[in-house]
Scaffold this active site. Sequence first.
Site, PDB file in Angstrom:
ATOM      1  N   SER A  33     -13.133 -49.502  23.814  1.00  0.00           N
ATOM      2  CA  SER A  33     -14.938 -49.478  23.325  1.00  0.00           C
ATOM      3  C   SER A  33     -15.214 -48.765  24.693  1.00  0.00           C
ATOM      4  O   SER A  33     -15.006 -48.757  25.692  1.00  0.00           O
ATOM      5  CB  SER A  33     -15.330 -50.892  23.713  1.00  0.00           C
ATOM      6  OG  SER A  33     -16.437 -50.949  23.948  1.00  0.00           O
ATOM      7  N   TYR A  39     -16.802 -58.771  26.824  1.00  0.00           N
ATOM      8  CA  TYR A  39     -15.778 -58.182  27.005  1.00  0.00           C
ATOM      9  C   TYR A  39     -15.891 -56.837  27.032  1.00  0.00           C
ATOM     10  O   TYR A  39     -14.838 -56.398  26.556  1.00  0.00           O
ATOM     11  CB  TYR A  39     -17.168 -58.025  25.723  1.00  0.00           C
ATOM     12  CG  TYR A  39     -16.734 -56.643  24.386  1.00  0.00           C
ATOM     13  CD1 TYR A  39     -15.611 -57.232  23.106  1.00  0.00           C
ATOM     14  CD2 TYR A  39     -17.432 -55.424  23.947  1.00  0.00           C
ATOM     15  CE1 TYR A  39     -15.223 -56.422  22.621  1.00  0.00           C
ATOM     16  CE2 TYR A  39     -16.566 -54.652  23.058  1.00  0.00           C
ATOM     17  CZ  TYR A  39     -15.586 -55.510  22.111  1.00  0.00           C
ATOM     18  OH  TYR A  39     -15.538 -53.921  21.078  1.00  0.00           O
TER      19      TYR A  39
END
Length: 250
Positions: A148, A162
């Site tokens: 990501s 995250y």
Amino acid sequence: MEISVNENRTLAGKVAIVFGGSRGIGAAAARRLATEGAHVTVTYVSAPQRAAETVAAIEATGRSGLAIKADNADPAAIKAAVAQTVDHFGRLDIAVVNAGILLLGDVATVSVEDLDRMLNINVRGVFLAIQAAAAHLSDGGRIITIGSNTAVRSGHPGSSVYSMTKAAVSVMAKGIAIDLAGRGITVNNIQPGPTVTDMTVDHIERIKPLIPLKRAGDPEEIAGLVAYLASKESGYMTGSSITIDGGMAL
């Protein structure tokens, strides 16, 4: 299974496994790899119908598809999925590790349970999937992780855990690339920005103004990069993290 290689397609004769391949970016990657000529296994956890639809799309390209239920938090299930793929197709050339979860929570409120769950799936599960696949990959094979852009740009409150897991995947790719370089196996990490998937549907509109291109990504765009990294043309690239996010991380 006997694999025909008498076709003028980039990945003709290759076999791929896409962990987390039933929907979103994983499903798009599986379809694109099949379009390029690969036979593809997809793993899923809770969406058997979506996995079946992805297999049908794979088979519509003239390739063979296989769906296997396997939780990336379960080491035995990961190993079994790889073994079943090799038993079915006779080889393994490409592993795409897409399985991951997003649970938001700031440092004051994130629970230990959510912390452990994200670490187990987004970091431990990625490592175990690579480890299981690497044991069977043909020399010159390809490993592609889906990270990501939050690894380099967090951007909003509640994403610290995250972001941490995705930064770990980026560093992991570098280390494993060195481990496997002697076999000619490349390991690269794709870092998408906001992309239209089930995971982002609830907050994608709020994020669009932050993206210089003023739009979210399409899973097929990420799949195109997967196909390149799976191809012969990418053979001199390894240990890299490639951000594809509409300029958000600039």
